[in-house]
Design a protein around this motif. Sequence first.
Motif, PDB file in Angstrom:
ATOM      1  N   LYS A 236       0.846  -1.189   0.000  1.00  0.00           N
ATOM      2  CA  LYS A 236       0.000   0.000   0.000  1.00  0.00           C
ATOM      3  C   LYS A 236       0.883   1.241   0.000  1.00  0.00           C
ATOM      4  O   LYS A 236       2.000   1.214   0.518  1.00  0.00           O
ATOM      5  CB  LYS A 236      -0.905   0.015   1.241  1.00  0.00           C
ATOM      6  CG  LYS A 236      -1.900  -1.141   1.303  1.00  0.00           C
ATOM      7  CD  LYS A 236      -2.734  -1.051   2.573  1.00  0.00           C
ATOM      8  CE  LYS A 236      -3.727  -2.207   2.669  1.00  0.00           C
ATOM      9  NZ  LYS A 236      -4.532  -2.147   3.917  1.00  0.00           N
ATOM     10  N   PRO A 237       0.368   2.347  -0.546  1.00  0.00           N
ATOM     11  CA  PRO A 237       1.150   3.581  -0.504  1.00  0.00           C
ATOM     12  C   PRO A 237       1.296   4.078   0.930  1.00  0.00           C
ATOM     13  O   PRO A 237       0.331   4.100   1.684  1.00  0.00           O
ATOM     14  CB  PRO A 237       0.332   4.556  -1.358  1.00  0.00           C
ATOM     15  CG  PRO A 237      -1.058   4.018  -1.350  1.00  0.00           C
ATOM     16  CD  PRO A 237      -0.929   2.529  -1.242  1.00  0.00           C
TER      17      PRO A 237
ATOM     18  N   TYR B  22      -0.802   0.482  -7.289  1.00  0.00           N
ATOM     19  CA  TYR B  22      -1.808   0.870  -6.304  1.00  0.00           C
ATOM     20  C   TYR B  22      -3.168   1.187  -6.914  1.00  0.00           C
ATOM     21  O   TYR B  22      -4.080   1.599  -6.206  1.00  0.00           O
ATOM     22  CB  TYR B  22      -1.291   2.058  -5.483  1.00  0.00           C
ATOM     23  CG  TYR B  22       0.003   1.754  -4.757  1.00  0.00           C
ATOM     24  CD1 TYR B  22       0.174   0.544  -4.075  1.00  0.00           C
ATOM     25  CD2 TYR B  22       1.069   2.646  -4.772  1.00  0.00           C
ATOM     26  CE1 TYR B  22       1.363   0.248  -3.429  1.00  0.00           C
ATOM     27  CE2 TYR B  22       2.255   2.362  -4.119  1.00  0.00           C
ATOM     28  CZ  TYR B  22       2.399   1.161  -3.458  1.00  0.00           C
ATOM     29  OH  TYR B  22       3.575   0.866  -2.807  1.00  0.00           O
TER      30      TYR B  22
ATOM     31  N   TYR C 101       3.902   3.437  -9.342  1.00  0.00           N
ATOM     32  CA  TYR C 101       2.957   3.808  -8.288  1.00  0.00           C
ATOM     33  C   TYR C 101       1.526   3.595  -8.779  1.00  0.00           C
ATOM     34  O   TYR C 101       0.704   2.950  -8.117  1.00  0.00           O
ATOM     35  CB  TYR C 101       3.178   5.266  -7.897  1.00  0.00           C
ATOM     36  CG  TYR C 101       2.332   5.760  -6.749  1.00  0.00           C
ATOM     37  CD1 TYR C 101       2.844   5.817  -5.457  1.00  0.00           C
ATOM     38  CD2 TYR C 101       1.022   6.192  -6.948  1.00  0.00           C
ATOM     39  CE1 TYR C 101       2.074   6.285  -4.394  1.00  0.00           C
ATOM     40  CE2 TYR C 101       0.246   6.654  -5.900  1.00  0.00           C
ATOM     41  CZ  TYR C 101       0.775   6.698  -4.623  1.00  0.00           C
ATOM     42  OH  TYR C 101       0.005   7.165  -3.574  1.00  0.00           O
TER      43      TYR C 101
ATOM     44  N   PHE D 110      -5.749   4.472  -6.100  1.00  0.00           N
ATOM     45  CA  PHE D 110      -4.753   4.386  -5.034  1.00  0.00           C
ATOM     46  C   PHE D 110      -5.364   3.925  -3.723  1.00  0.00           C
ATOM     47  O   PHE D 110      -5.125   4.498  -2.669  1.00  0.00           O
ATOM     48  CB  PHE D 110      -4.042   5.734  -4.837  1.00  0.00           C
ATOM     49  CG  PHE D 110      -3.606   6.360  -6.142  1.00  0.00           C
ATOM     50  CD1 PHE D 110      -4.002   7.632  -6.472  1.00  0.00           C
ATOM     51  CD2 PHE D 110      -2.832   5.648  -7.035  1.00  0.00           C
ATOM     52  CE1 PHE D 110      -3.601   8.219  -7.673  1.00  0.00           C
ATOM     53  CE2 PHE D 110      -2.443   6.219  -8.240  1.00  0.00           C
ATOM     54  CZ  PHE D 110      -2.834   7.506  -8.562  1.00  0.00           C
TER      55      PHE D 110
END
Length: 646
Positions: free
Chosen positions: A584-585, A642, A638, A646
């Motif tokens: 996860k970010p 994600y 990214y 996101f």
Amino acid sequence: MYLYISKRKEWRGILESRISAGITQLIEQLKQEQSSNGSWPYPFETGISTDCYMIILLRTLEIHDEILIKQLTERIMSKQEKNGAWKLFYDEGEGNITATVEAYYALLYSGYYSKKDLQLRKARKYILTNDGLDNVHMLTKLMLAMTGQLKWASRFPVPIELILLPPSFPINFYSFSVFGRANMAPIMVLADRKFSLLTDKSPDLSGLYTRGDEQSDNEPIYSKHTEEWRSLYTTIEKGIKSLIGLPSYIHKLATEQAKQYMLARIEPNGTLLGYFSSTFLMIFALLSLGYSKKDPIIIKAVNGLKSMKCEIKGLTHIQYTTANVWNTSLISYALQEAGLSPTEQVVNKANDYLLSQQQYKYGDWIIHNPTSSPGGWGFADKNTLHPDVDDTTASLRAIARNVQNSQTARQSWERGVQWALSMQNDDGGWPAFEKNTNSKLIHLLPIEKADFLLTDPSSADLTGRTLEFLCAYTNLSKNHAAIRKGIGWLLKNQEKNGSWYGRWGICYIYGTWAALTGLRSAGVQESHPSIKAASKWLLSIQNPDGGWGESCRSDSNQTYIALEASTLTHTAWAIDALIAVSDKPTVTINTGIHYLLDHLYLKDWKTDYPKGQGMAGDFYIHYHSYRYIFPLLALAHYRNKYGPHF
């Protein structure tokens, strides 16, 4: 709670929009700068040394190309610091003695500046304050000797007869890396003949000695001899004496073999393996052997060096080599990671170019890898017999999506993968150019920076990226012996603080990025102590502005040294590494992403700061393509990992 969720969705939407816009901007920038043949000829910028040496070469050969010489002096002068010195990188300190001597010499030799000029008086003062000609790098001392400014030492640490010793001997010519051999062959000829060449335009640098008015007869050009070296030298001498034939015959045979070694490795553009330094040295070596200044081989070599001319901010620079294949392979891959299809024109042209650059000749790599067949890619666009592992895996990543639909790409792919696999060192890691050329005996030679100049060991950057390629783009099992050995090498060579040293980049951020992405692709879990230690280290060195930056001083000090400022490339490497180990970010990743988006088109010294190196403390590279490639990859990875929201 509803308001919190609403605000969070709004923030995510803004970030998604910014990332998409950033990716689009970078793609458009790259599309606009692609050349007609499909490549990207971004400059391979290496400071002023090659500009200085080009002036010295042209004046020595009495090739009075005044336009080029004047252009080069303009660039050299533009880089001078207020104190009169020249630097290799922004935070080096007051200056670099070697670069300053080279600049001072070249500017005088150009004829456009004199010792009375204020800029040169300041340079002279800096040189004398910092131990003068006695304190410059060995390669610069060699250049000064061959152009009549220094006396040759009584003997060179490597006798020319070494070239005749068989590969089975403990130390032999092929114990050196191919880059080392390309430079050592002409150096051995020059040192053996103690060749020097003055012209009526040669400056007088005798006033730059700090240990007297003249260089001492006993002053060595090379680094100090050690007891271990004396023992090794005795071993070499015994090996030479064991060769059949009279000493005079053996010496003549060695000289001829050194000459033929150089001539056999001249590229189509006239340069020796495409490098400036080896070509410069070859020209002087041939002169020492009786070649005329106007010999076609020498004229073609000079023109080959001229062909590596480029323009940077309106100023002329002679590149050490060209980086077209490297730029193009990385950019093609980045564009595809960002969503472009391999059938789109920009990618299709790039990949056609890459396919045309695959090498089918047997190069020196065959000496230590005799059972493999050609199939690698080189770094420069004119290179035909000098492939390397990094360019090979980078080119293979670029054409990976073409393999199923193109027989040509499939054939290239199979040859390339087999060649890259065959280059694994016995210790489990991957080198750049040749396998198993890291003899411990080389480190005993009293040659400055011998470990960089003469060896090609396994490195974290090469091993990590090769693992990432093999595990992510081929059907090789992760239990394959090569993969297991590669993982083992990385785990064994991790630094105590969790980082890895990258031999070809700056430095620990670079090596850690390559190692982490390679290990994760090879199936090493996030919970593994090695992965956790590396992640913790990256988190600990993030700057307050959300970015990352590392000083070129890291490589000389052999420990991480912060730049005290963030750069686009270092930030992109760190983010990409953290994305590889996080499902996860995180706050750290997101702040890094915001740094990239806020600074994509900022132009200052941080943009120009070197991100590559070839010889710690002496040779640094500013890749003009990196400011686009690695931010694009980080943003694309990214978004890809994600998800759209996101």
